[in-house]
Design a protein around this motif. Structure first.
Motif, PDB file in Angstrom:
ATOM      1  N   ASP A  72       5.274  13.575   4.956  1.00 30.22           N
ATOM      2  CA  ASP A  72       5.953  13.518   4.507  1.00 30.22           C
ATOM      3  C   ASP A  72       5.969  11.953   4.935  1.00 30.22           C
ATOM      4  O   ASP A  72       6.379  11.082   5.722  1.00 30.22           O
ATOM      5  CB  ASP A  72       7.105  13.677   5.328  1.00 30.22           C
ATOM      6  N   ARG A  73       4.869  11.353   3.888  1.00 30.95           N
ATOM      7  CA  ARG A  73       4.527   9.482   4.408  1.00 30.95           C
ATOM      8  C   ARG A  73       5.866   8.670   4.766  1.00 30.95           C
ATOM      9  O   ARG A  73       5.686   7.561   5.588  1.00 30.95           O
ATOM     10  CB  ARG A  73       3.642   9.153   3.913  1.00 30.95           C
ATOM     11  N   ALA A  74       6.707   9.023   3.485  1.00 28.51           N
ATOM     12  CA  ALA A  74       7.226   7.894   4.145  1.00 28.51           C
ATOM     13  C   ALA A  74       8.175   8.278   4.337  1.00 28.51           C
ATOM     14  O   ALA A  74       8.475   7.249   5.353  1.00 28.51           O
ATOM     15  CB  ALA A  74       7.920   7.970   1.707  1.00 28.51           C
ATOM     16  N   MET A 134      -4.687   5.632  12.600  1.00 31.48           N
ATOM     17  CA  MET A 134      -5.682   6.798  11.265  1.00 31.48           C
ATOM     18  C   MET A 134      -5.007   6.540  10.103  1.00 31.48           C
ATOM     19  O   MET A 134      -5.050   8.116   9.886  1.00 31.48           O
ATOM     20  CB  MET A 134      -6.555   7.476  11.977  1.00 31.48           C
ATOM     21  N   ARG A 135      -3.966   6.407  10.139  1.00 33.16           N
ATOM     22  CA  ARG A 135      -2.682   6.689   8.143  1.00 33.16           C
ATOM     23  C   ARG A 135      -3.144   5.566   7.852  1.00 33.16           C
ATOM     24  O   ARG A 135      -3.380   4.388   7.781  1.00 33.16           O
ATOM     25  CB  ARG A 135      -1.913   6.828   9.277  1.00 33.16           C
ATOM     26  N   VAL A 136      -3.402   6.322   7.182  1.00 33.53           N
ATOM     27  CA  VAL A 136      -3.125   5.166   5.171  1.00 33.53           C
ATOM     28  C   VAL A 136      -1.762   5.274   5.219  1.00 33.53           C
ATOM     29  O   VAL A 136      -1.456   6.225   4.729  1.00 33.53           O
ATOM     30  CB  VAL A 136      -3.802   5.635   4.279  1.00 33.53           C
ATOM     31  N   LEU A 194      -7.100   0.626   0.348  1.00 30.36           N
ATOM     32  CA  LEU A 194      -7.533   0.612   1.447  1.00 30.36           C
ATOM     33  C   LEU A 194      -8.866   0.148   1.868  1.00 30.36           C
ATOM     34  O   LEU A 194      -9.893  -0.110   1.280  1.00 30.36           O
ATOM     35  CB  LEU A 194      -7.740   2.341   1.996  1.00 30.36           C
ATOM     36  N   ASP A 195      -8.643  -0.278   3.363  1.00 36.95           N
ATOM     37  CA  ASP A 195     -10.038  -1.703   3.600  1.00 36.95           C
ATOM     38  C   ASP A 195     -10.036  -2.371   2.685  1.00 36.95           C
ATOM     39  O   ASP A 195     -11.616  -2.543   2.293  1.00 36.95           O
ATOM     40  CB  ASP A 195     -10.990  -0.711   4.096  1.00 36.95           C
ATOM     41  N   ASP A 196      -9.359  -3.459   1.401  1.00 36.60           N
ATOM     42  CA  ASP A 196      -9.640  -4.070   1.017  1.00 36.60           C
ATOM     43  C   ASP A 196      -9.131  -5.145   1.017  1.00 36.60           C
ATOM     44  O   ASP A 196      -9.292  -6.211   0.088  1.00 36.60           O
ATOM     45  CB  ASP A 196      -9.207  -3.506  -0.530  1.00 36.60           C
TER      46      ASP A 196
HETATM   47  N1  LIG Z   1      -2.603   0.957   2.810  1.00 38.37           N
HETATM   48  C1  LIG Z   1      -3.714   0.762   3.755  1.00 38.37           C
HETATM   49  N2  LIG Z   1      -3.630   1.761   5.130  1.00 38.37           N
HETATM   50  C2  LIG Z   1      -3.828   1.672   6.095  1.00 38.37           C
HETATM   51  C3  LIG Z   1      -5.781   0.600   5.665  1.00 38.37           C
HETATM   52  C4  LIG Z   1      -5.501  -0.330   4.445  1.00 38.37           C
HETATM   53  O1  LIG Z   1      -6.466  -1.068   4.332  1.00 38.37           O
HETATM   54  N3  LIG Z   1      -4.720  -0.360   3.714  1.00 38.37           N
HETATM   55  N4  LIG Z   1      -6.717   0.259   6.990  1.00 38.37           N
HETATM   56  C5  LIG Z   1      -6.114   1.661   7.981  1.00 38.37           C
HETATM   57  C6  LIG Z   1      -7.187   1.740   8.747  1.00 38.37           C
HETATM   58  N5  LIG Z   1      -8.742   2.713   8.229  1.00 38.37           N
HETATM   59  C7  LIG Z   1      -9.804   1.935   8.383  1.00 38.37           C
HETATM   60  O2  LIG Z   1      -9.675   0.772   9.401  1.00 38.37           O
HETATM   61  C8  LIG Z   1      -8.263   4.491   8.113  1.00 38.37           C
HETATM   62  C9  LIG Z   1      -7.347   4.870   8.759  1.00 38.37           C
HETATM   63  C10 LIG Z   1      -7.210   6.511   8.192  1.00 38.37           C
HETATM   64  C11 LIG Z   1      -8.047   6.566   7.252  1.00 38.37           C
HETATM   65  C12 LIG Z   1      -8.008   8.084   7.166  1.00 38.37           C
HETATM   66  O3  LIG Z   1      -8.609   8.176   5.272  1.00 38.37           O
HETATM   67  N6  LIG Z   1      -6.716   8.827   7.386  1.00 38.37           N
HETATM   68  C13 LIG Z   1      -6.420   9.971   6.205  1.00 38.37           C
HETATM   69  C14 LIG Z   1      -6.593  10.752   8.314  1.00 38.37           C
HETATM   70  C15 LIG Z   1      -7.738  10.493   9.042  1.00 38.37           C
HETATM   71  C16 LIG Z   1      -7.425  11.322  10.544  1.00 38.37           C
HETATM   72  O4  LIG Z   1      -5.945  11.961  10.962  1.00 38.37           O
HETATM   73  O5  LIG Z   1      -8.212  11.595  11.321  1.00 38.37           O
HETATM   74  C17 LIG Z   1      -4.706  10.097   6.231  1.00 38.37           C
HETATM   75  O6  LIG Z   1      -4.086   8.761   6.348  1.00 38.37           O
HETATM   76  O7  LIG Z   1      -4.691  11.338   5.155  1.00 38.37           O
HETATM   77  C18 LIG Z   1      -8.617   5.431   6.361  1.00 38.37           C
HETATM   78  C19 LIG Z   1      -8.865   4.171   6.797  1.00 38.37           C
HETATM   79  C20 LIG Z   1      -4.282   2.001   8.339  1.00 38.37           C
HETATM   80  N7  LIG Z   1      -4.098   2.120   7.184  1.00 38.37           N
END
Ligand SMILES: Nc1nc2c(c(=O)[nH]1)N[C@@H](CN(C=O)c1ccc(C(=O)N[C@@H](CCC(=O)O)C(=O)O)cc1)CN2
Ligand SMILES: NCC(=O)N[C@@H]1O[C@H](COP(=O)([O-])[O-])[C@@H](O)[C@H]1O
Length: 182
Positions: free
Chosen positions: A50-52, A76-78, A130-132
């Motif tokens: 539950d990201r929110a 490491m969380r989006v 992401l990363d943009d």
């Molecule tokens: N909305 C955004 N969120 C995040 C960004 C961003 O630019 N916009 N940068 C990332 C950092 N990052 C790369 O630099 C990155 C971190 C995590 C992931 C990813 O796929 N995470 C997975 C879980 C992976 C794991 O637990 O090993 C997930 O969240 O489901 C991609 C890129 C930080 N957030």
């Protein structure tokens, strides 16, 4: 992350107010505490996807510290668009590739698989995509024959520890001129 904390002294326009981890076992927490920085951890695994809800907990802890700038380092969380948009223009991330190449994960292995002659890292503003986000700095390293992903990661990390503090020092001083190293 620790290099950012160590650099925020003297005439640096910023000071660290909180190190907040999504993993209670993150090594940086103890090291940041020895440097006198307040620390906290909110384990994303407790929120079961539950990201929110996870981000609401992050926000609650951040509001208490009231930072002007968020610096992601190994986070490491989006993050969802609502969270990111609440910090628009005030949240940075360091990514281990020369963006826009290799957004996402496993960047060093992907650069090796592609046969790239150079690789590196990027500091960028965080946006919902992401990363943009807008690039604030990049540092380049050579790829050497026989490199493993760990070899390349170590070479990039050395430059990350130079680039991120230099970019934050500029950004905190309201200078968004992209910085290029290496
Ligand atoms: N909305 C955004 N969120 C995040 C960004 C961003 O630019 N916009 N940068 C990332 C950092 N990052 C790369 O630099 C990155 C971190 C995590 C992931 C990813 O796929 N995470 C997975 C879980 C992976 C794991 O637990 O090993 C997930 O969240 O489901 C991609 C890129 C930080 N957030
Ligand atoms: N996708 C995000 C990502 O992979 N971030 C990576 O986490 C490390 C943090 O280093 P640090 O612990 O020395 O600050 C850095 O290598 C950074 O590129």
């Amino acid at each position: 992350m620790l290099r950012l904390v160590e650099d925020m002294t003297g005439d640096h326009p910023a000071r660290p107010c909180l190190v907040l981890a999504n993993d209670p076992d993150a090594e940086g927490l103890a090291k940041a505490a020895t440097l006198g920085v307040l620390t906290a951890a909110i384990d994303h695994r407790a929120y079961k996807g539950d990201r929110a809800a996870f981000e609401a907990a992050l926000l609650g802890r951040l509001e208490a510290a009231a930072p002007d700038i968020l610096c992601l380092a190994g986070f490491m969380r989006v993050l969802t668009a609502p969270f990111v948009n609440g910090w628009k223009g005030r949240m940075l991330n360091i990514h281990p590739s020369l963006l826009p190449k290799y957004r996402g994960l496993h960047t060093h292995a992907r650069a090796l698989e592609a046969g790239d002659a150079e690789h590196g890292c990027t500091v960028h503003e965080v946006t919902a995509e992401l990363d943009d986000g807008p690039i604030l700095g990049q540092a380049r390293v050579p790829v050497k024959a026989g490199d493993t992903p760990d070899d390349l990661a170590a070479r990039v990390l050395t430059m990350e520890h130079r680039l991120y503090p230099a970019v934050l020092r500029r950004f905190a001083g309201n200078d968004r001129t992209p910085l290029l190293l290496g």
